[in-house]
Design a protein around this motif. Structure first.
Motif: not given
Length: 168
Positions: A108-113, A115-117, A128
């Motif tokens: 959970s949240g790995l790809t979002e992290k 994207d937010a990097s 990604r």
């Protein structure tokens, strides 16, 4: 067509299949005893060799480093190949023991992290892709582990201590 000719053709096809890696043999069963030995060795060797981050290269590294210490892996009855097989089966079986909700929550949240990097767009795309590939590989390892779950289940709590998320 003679029986001798058919056997030669069949033998040739078998040899070709083996040479090309096209023949998939069933996985060797992991015994309860082997899983227990692996778990015991992981616990004994972790202080000296560090926390295991499983892959085949890491299994080789542990075997080599242990050989330079007390050789406990060999003393437990494993050679390099049987150690890699038993460790891999135990690791896969461990993944299969993790409740599905908890297992999926680790992603959970790995790809979002990503994207937010602060990475640029090209780097984000590459990262990604890498993350998604590793998630798929881990899910595949878990699926393979279903065949080992009976041998590993009695050791699941200890394996969670040894292999689980350090932050838990």
């Amino acid at each position: 067509m003679s029986a001798v000719f058919r056997r030669r053709v069949a033998g040739g096809l078998l040899a070709a299949s083996l040479a090309l890696g096209a023949l998939v043999l069933p996985a060797r069963a992991l015994t309860l005893e082997e899983a227990g030995k692996v778990v015991q060795l992981l616990g004994e060797l972790e202080p000296e060799l560090g926390r295991l981050a499983y892959d085949e290269e890491e299994a080789d590294r542990w075997f080599d480093n242990d050989a330079g210490l007390d050789g406990r892996i060999a003393k437990a009855g494993f050679d390099r190949e049987s150690w890699k097989e038993a460790l891999g089966a135990t690791f896969r079986g461990y993944l299969a023991t993790i409740a599905a909700e908890r297992f999926e929550a680790t992603f959970s949240g790995l790809t979002e992290k990503v994207d937010a990097s602060d990475l640029n767009a090209e780097q984000k795309t590459e990262m990604r892709s890498f993350v998604e590939e590793k998630i798929a590989e881990t899910r595949a390892l878990r699926a393979e582990g279903a065949q080992y779950i009976d041998a590993v289940q009695p050791y699941a709590a200890r394996l969670d201590e040894l292999l689980g998320d350090e932050e838990e």
